[in-house]
Design an enzyme around this catalytic site. Structure first.
Site, PDB file in Angstrom:
ATOM      1  N   LYS A  52     -70.575  -2.414  26.297  1.00 18.17           N
ATOM      2  CA  LYS A  52     -69.551  -1.424  25.944  1.00 18.17           C
ATOM      3  C   LYS A  52     -68.926  -0.822  27.209  1.00 18.17           C
ATOM      4  CE  LYS A  52     -71.866  -0.402  21.585  1.00 18.17           C
ATOM      5  NZ  LYS A  52     -72.771   0.476  20.828  1.00 18.17           N
ATOM      6  N   GLN A  96     -76.489   5.653  21.799  1.00 18.04           N
ATOM      7  CA  GLN A  96     -76.948   4.345  21.326  1.00 18.04           C
ATOM      8  C   GLN A  96     -78.198   4.505  20.453  1.00 18.04           C
ATOM      9  OE1 GLN A  96     -75.270   1.364  21.912  1.00 18.04           O
ATOM     10  NE2 GLN A  96     -76.724   0.468  20.498  1.00 18.04           N
ATOM     11  N   ASP A 119     -68.112   6.700  17.349  1.00 13.81           N
ATOM     12  CA  ASP A 119     -68.934   5.772  16.561  1.00 13.81           C
ATOM     13  C   ASP A 119     -68.715   5.999  15.064  1.00 13.81           C
ATOM     14  OD1 ASP A 119     -70.311   3.770  17.818  1.00 13.81           O
ATOM     15  OD2 ASP A 119     -72.020   5.030  18.384  1.00 13.81           O
TER      16      ASP A 119
END
Ligand code: NAD
Length: 292
Positions: A52, A96, A119
Site C-alpha cells: 500500500k 492494518q 478503509d
C-alpha cells in the site's frame, strides 16, 4: 474464459490517480497523505502495508508508516489515532488488521474520524453505504466494483451469490451488488458458515464472490457454466518448493473452475491489486473533500 486482470485494471486506475494528484500539485493544492499503522510482525500484514505504501509513492500520494511492537497498549494506539485525526496534513488513516488480541478492533475502528476512514470500516461510512449515500466504501468490495466496471461486466438482473458475511468484505459486497446503478441491480444471496445447501445456492449464481478464506473451497461442480467468478480469498499455504516457503491460495479451485467461467479473477493478481487501487481512490477522495 476471460481473465478479470486486477493487475492491469489496478494499474490503469493508479495511473489515473497519479495524473489527478499531479494536476492537484500543479494547481498548488494539497498533496494527499495517508497514515498507515502496522502493529506487530505478522508477515502477511507487513506485506500488505508495504504494498500500500509503495503504491502511494508511485501515485504521488504521501504516506507515513507507523510501525509499533505487538505489546502496544490499546490506549496508546487510540491516542495515536486521535492525534492523526487532529493533524490537518493527514487525509487518510488505516490500521492494518488483524490486531493483537489485547486490542479491541471495534474500539480502533470507532476511533478513526469518519472523514479520514479510507478503509471504510467506521459505522458512519458503513451506514452511508447501506443507505446508498456517498462515503468511503471498504477497499476490497470497492475494488471489486471497479474491476467489474473496468471490464464492463453486465450485472443488472443477475443472480449474485456472495460467500462470507464479514463487515469488511462479504456484507458490504452484497450491499453494493444489490444497490441501484452501475455494477448493481443484482438479486443477491449472502451465504455464510451456517448456510444450508451452499453448493445449491452457488450453482444458481451468474456472479459468485468467494470471500470465506478456505483454499479451493469453490469447486467446478458448484459452478453454473458461463458464471463470473470473483475470488477474494488469500490464504498462505505451506509449499517447501517455493523460495518463500508458502504459496497464496484463493477460495476457488482455479484449475478446474476457470474453464467453465466466462470471467474469473486469478489469485494472486485479481482482487488484491484492486483493493490497493480502491484505497488510493479513497485517499484522494479524502483529500479532495478538504478543497474549498
Ligand atoms: P472473515 O474470516 O472475517 O469472514 C469469513 C466469512 O466466511 C464469515 O462470514 C464466515 O461465515 C464465512 N465462512 C467461513 N467458512 C465458511 C464455509 N465453510 N461456508 C460458508 N461460509 C463460510 O474473513 P474476511 O476478512 O472477510 O476475508 C475473507 C478472505 O478474503 C480471507 O482469505 C482474506 O485473507 C481475504 N481477503 C482478501 C483481500 C484482498 O485484498 N484480496 C482483502 C480482504 C480479505
Amino acid at each position: 474464459m476471460q481473465l478479470l486482470d486486477g493487475k492491469k485494471a489496478g494499474q490503469a486506475i493508479r495511473e489515473e490517480i497519479r495524473l489527478q494528484v499531479a494536476q492537484r500539485l500543479s494547481e498548488g493544492k494539497k498533496q494527499p497523505h495517508l497514515a498507515a499503522i502496522l502493529i506487530g510482525h505478522n508477515g502477511a500484514s507487513a506485506t500488505y502495508v508495504g504494498a500500500k505504501v509503495k503504491a502511494c509513492e508511485e501515485a504521488g500520494i504521501l504516506s507515513t508508516l507507523l510501525h509499533y511492537e505487538s505489546d502496544l497498549p490499546e490506549h496508546t494506539l487510540l491516542e495515536k489515532i486521535e492525534s492523526l485525526n487532529n493533524d490537518p496534513d493527514i487525509d487518510g488513516i488505516l490500521v492494518q488488521l488483524p490486531l493483537p488480541k489485547h486490542i479491541r478492533e471495534s474500539a480502533v475502528i470507532h476511533a478513526i474520524e469518519p472523514s479520514k476512514d479510507v478503509d471504510g470500516f467506521h459505522p458512519v461510512n458503513q451506514g452511508l453505504l447501506m443507505q446508498g449515500q456517498p462515503g468511503f466504501i471498504p477497499a476490497t468490495p470497492y475494488g471489486i466494483q471497479l474491476l467489474l466496471q473496468h471490464y464492463q461486466i453486465e450485472t443488472a438482473g443477475k443472480e449474485a451469490v456472495v460467500i462470507g458475511r464479514s463487515n469488511i468484505v462479504g456484507r458490504p459486497m452484497s450491499v453494493l451488488l444489490s444497490q441501484p446503478g452501475p455494477v448493481g441491480n443484482c438479486t443477491v444471496t449472502l451465504c455464510h458458515s451456517k448456510t444450508t445447501d451452499l453448493a445449491g445456492h452457488i450453482r444458481r449464481a451468474d456472479i459468485v464472490v468467494a470471500a470465506l478464506g478456505q483454499p479451493d473451497f469453490v469447486q467446478a461442480n458448484m459452478i453454473k457454466p458461463g458464471a463470473v467468478v470473483i475470488d477474494v480469498g488469500i490464504t498462505r499455504v505451506e509449499n517447501p518448493t517455493k523460495k518463500s516457503g508458502f504459496e497464496l491460495k484463493g477460495d476457488v479451485d482455479y484449475t478446474n473452475v476457470s474453464p467453465l467461467c466466462n470471467w474469473i479473477t486469478p489469485v494472486p493478481g485479481g482482487v488484491g491489486p484492486m483493493t490497493i487501487a480502491a484505497l488510493l481512490k479513497n485517499t484522494l477522495q479524502a483529500c479532495q473533500q478538504k478543497d474549498t
